[in-house]
Design an enzyme around this catalytic site. Structure first.
Site, short mmCIF file in Angstrom:
data_model
loop_
_atom_site.label_atom_id
_atom_site.label_comp_id
_atom_site.label_asym_id
_atom_site.label_seq_id
_atom_site.Cartn_x
_atom_site.Cartn_y
_atom_site.Cartn_z
N ASP A 147 38.77 26.65 36.79
CA ASP A 147 39.41 27.00 35.51
C ASP A 147 39.50 25.88 34.47
O ASP A 147 39.88 24.76 34.80
CB ASP A 147 40.86 27.41 35.76
CG ASP A 147 41.03 28.37 36.90
OD1 ASP A 147 40.02 28.78 37.49
OD2 ASP A 147 42.18 28.71 37.20
N GLU A 317 46.19 36.10 37.64
CA GLU A 317 46.12 34.65 37.46
C GLU A 317 45.91 34.31 35.99
O GLU A 317 45.46 35.15 35.20
CB GLU A 317 44.93 34.07 38.25
CG GLU A 317 44.97 34.37 39.74
CD GLU A 317 43.81 33.75 40.52
OE1 GLU A 317 44.05 33.27 41.62
OE2 GLU A 317 42.67 33.75 40.04
C1 FRU Z 1 42.04 30.82 39.23
C2 FRU Z 1 42.87 30.00 40.19
C3 FRU Z 1 44.26 29.78 39.64
C4 FRU Z 1 44.70 28.54 40.36
C5 FRU Z 1 43.42 27.76 40.42
C6 FRU Z 1 43.28 26.91 41.64
O1 FRU Z 1 40.68 30.65 39.34
O2 FRU Z 1 42.91 30.64 41.45
O3 FRU Z 1 45.12 30.88 39.81
O4 FRU Z 1 45.70 27.87 39.66
O5 FRU Z 1 42.36 28.70 40.38
O6 FRU Z 1 42.15 26.12 41.57
#
Ligand code: FRU
Length: 586
Positions: A147, A317
């Site tokens: 992300d 998320e």
């Molecule tokens: C989304 C996610 C988020 C989390 C991060 C962990 O892709 O799963 O929810 O904070 O990646 O790397």
């Protein structure tokens, strides 16, 4: 014999690659490495398929870093740097616990990592991924990225932080990496901004500029809020007084906690002009929650949204709440990333259009309506920049899918971001939909255009292989008429783009696009609802391993791994199209 060698290895520590590493195997699974000399980095050999070893770094006897690293057992795929800069001059010890399954008992000194581990004064980060390193999309120099995080604009710089594993090109050891850009296309890599601590790994989050020093960290501080992923997920803050170059974690962390909420993460902070307060929206199980604060440290729960709304076939998320002008009024758009549950499997970004009064979000649509921001397979964790100039809503997405992100065919790095996109609301019939348009900064990459009229004869695009280019295709369709465009290379690999009148859809078929077999989930046809008929425009942004398609009312982002760039464009259908081709280069 084997046993004897093992005992000798225990007693006689041997010198690894460089003079400054002394390896002591204390047992079959436990090894200590003494680091001496002045080199700043230990290069750690990684084998992607090896089980992760647990690595502790001790400086003067204190544990200063913990990471899980797939240290090479029988071959080294690549080396990753362990930066000892912070602890320079102290006595450094690496304490490594390997895994040995019953079926693969081995002599620890046989593992290639010990002999191929070296120390170096500087690291060579030159690109080794000749084929699939993007030319104009952001990708980390090495290691894994997911992300985009903490995007904030300040003093002429677009900050991009990102979920980062510096110790292997697959998910794990989550840090925030950092890069800045003055123009959204040229990025300067600034290394690690936030590293895991006793509260946990550093998961996704956001950042704001605290112009009025509401938090007391300093006027104009960049304040980041992220999820601490420990035994539970909690929200923590950190601040920077030097435009993001260094961060200090707040001593009172965590600042938001919740009981019995396993997926409680990805805080997006924003300033609400209505209540003149800081707000945060975060994912909490199958809903999002809103909190308020006057100082970024003390937070009060305001409301929740989403339980009955939209798609729930996965974990919610990375939310974001954005204010966008629409027909003279403000509307609010809640972005919500979901994994799995996407329209073509795996991860995707949905959104809700509605209103927000400073406390509660209300959706304009019926709960049963699901809207997708991008109709490809490779658009995830999209969120927008905070305090972007001119009130712009500029989003960027991670260009991959959790179904296969860890196995795409690159090694030095894994994953790139989409191009930045400006968001706006448009009308389509009775609906109000979110439109993504490549940010105007991307147009600065355009070289001298070439124009074609495309009919039945295929067109060769370039006389040498070119990976990065843009096609703008304009054409008219009669009612009930479709059109198909095909991009192909000399190996016969192709991507098929089709407008279908009967279903009013646009689709992209990457099943024959090149390398597709690294995951069963990769070969796919993705399709978007669109208005087919009348005057049409399709923009295709091509890079080494991605295609981003933009129509008037849809965006579609898909990865591709061709053996050579697509260089032939063909049109099927009883029509002509005007094509403008721009080479793209930084
Ligand atoms: C989304 C996610 C988020 C989390 C991060 C962990 O892709 O799963 O929810 O904070 O990646 O790397």
């Amino acid at each position: 014999m084997k046993r004897l060698f093992f005992v000798l290895a225990l007693v006689l520590p041997f010198m690894a690659g460089a003079q400054s590493l002394t390896v002591h195997h204390l047992s079959e699974t436990h090894t200590l490495i003494q680091v001496s000399g002045n080199d700043r980095y230990v290069m750690l050999p990684v084998q992607e398929t090896a089980q992760e070893a647990s690595v502790k770094v001790l400086s003067n006897g204190n544990v200063v870093l913990r990471a899980n690293i797939s240290l090479a057992i029988d071959k080294t795929d690549y080396l990753v740097p362990l930066d000892l800069g912070k602890w320079g001059g102290s006595s450094i010890l690496l304490d490594v616990t390997m895994t040995q399954g019953r079926g693969v008992r081995r002599d620890p000194s046989d593992d290639v990592c010990w002999s191929e581990m070296v120390t170096v004064p500087v690291v060579d980060h030159a690109n080794k991924e000749k084929q699939y390193r993007p030319t104009y999309h952001f990708s980390p120099e090495w290691g894994w990225m997911n992300d985009p995080n903490g995007m904030v604009y300040k003093d002429g710089e677009w900050h991009l932080f990102y979920q980062y594993n510096p110790y292997g090109s697959f998910w794990g050891n989550m840090h925030w990496g950092h890069a800045v850009s003055k123009d959204l296309v040229n990025w300067e890599h600034l290394g690690i901004a936030l590293a895991p601590d006793d509260l946990g790994a550093i998961f996704s989050g956001s950042a704001v500029v605290d112009t009025d020093n509401t938090a007391g960290f300093g006027r104009g501080a960049i304040v980041a809020m992220y999820t601490s992923d420990g035994s539970n997920q909690t929200q923590s803050i950190a601040y920077s007084l030097d435009n993001g170059r260094t961060f200090t974690k707040y001593a009172g962390n965590p600042v938001i906690m919740a009981e019995d909420t396993p997926d409680f993460r990805d805080p997006k902070v924003f300033w609400d002009h209505q209540t003149r307060q800081w707000k945060v929206v975060l994912a909490a199980g199958q809903e999002v929650q809103f909190y308020s604060s006057s100082n970024l440290k003390d937070w009060t729960y305001d409301s929740s949204f989403g339980l009955a709304y939209g798609n729930h076939n996965g974990v919610w998320e990375c939310p974001d709440l954005i204010r966008l002008p629409f027909e003279g009024k403000d509307k609010w758009v809640l972005l919500l990333n979901i994994n799995p549950g996407g329209p073509f499997g795996g991860s995707a970004t949905q959104y809700f259009v509605g209103s927000y009064d400073g406390k509660t979000f209300k959706c304009d649509d019926l709960p049963t309506v699901t809207r997708w921001m991008d109709y490809g397979k490779d658009h995830y964790a999209a969120v927008t920049w905070s305090s972007a100039p001119d009130g712009r809503a500029v989003a960027i997405a991670w260009m991959s899918n959790w179904q296969y992100a860890n196995s795409v065919p690159t090694q030095q790095f894994r994953s790139a971001n989409s191009v930045p996109r400006d968001l706006s609301l448009i009308r389509r019939g009775k609906e109000v939909i979110l439109k993504s348009t490549p940010s105007r900064e991307v147009e600065a990459l355009r070289g001298t255009p070439v124009q074609y009229t495309l009919s039945t004869a295929p067109v060769e695009l370039f006389d040498k292989p070119v990976k990065a280019y843009e096609l703008v295709i304009r054409f008219s369709l009669q009612k009930k008429e479709g059109a198909t465009f095909v991009l192909s290379n000399e190996a016969g690999e192709q991507v098929v783009f089709s407008y279908e009148a009967a279903t009013q859809t646009f689709s992209m078929d990457r099943r024959g696009s090149g390398m597709v077999k690294f995951s069963k989930k990769f070969a796919a046809v993705t399709s978007a609802p669109t208005r087919v008929g009348g005057k049409m425009e399709l923009r295709l942004l091509m890079d080494s391993a991605s295609i981003e398609a933009f129509g008037e009312d849809f965006a579609m982002t898909n990865l591709v791994f061709p053996s050579a760039p697509y260089n032939t464009l063909r049109l099927y259908g009883n029509l002509k199209a005007d094509v403008t081709l721009y080479p793209l280069a930084k």
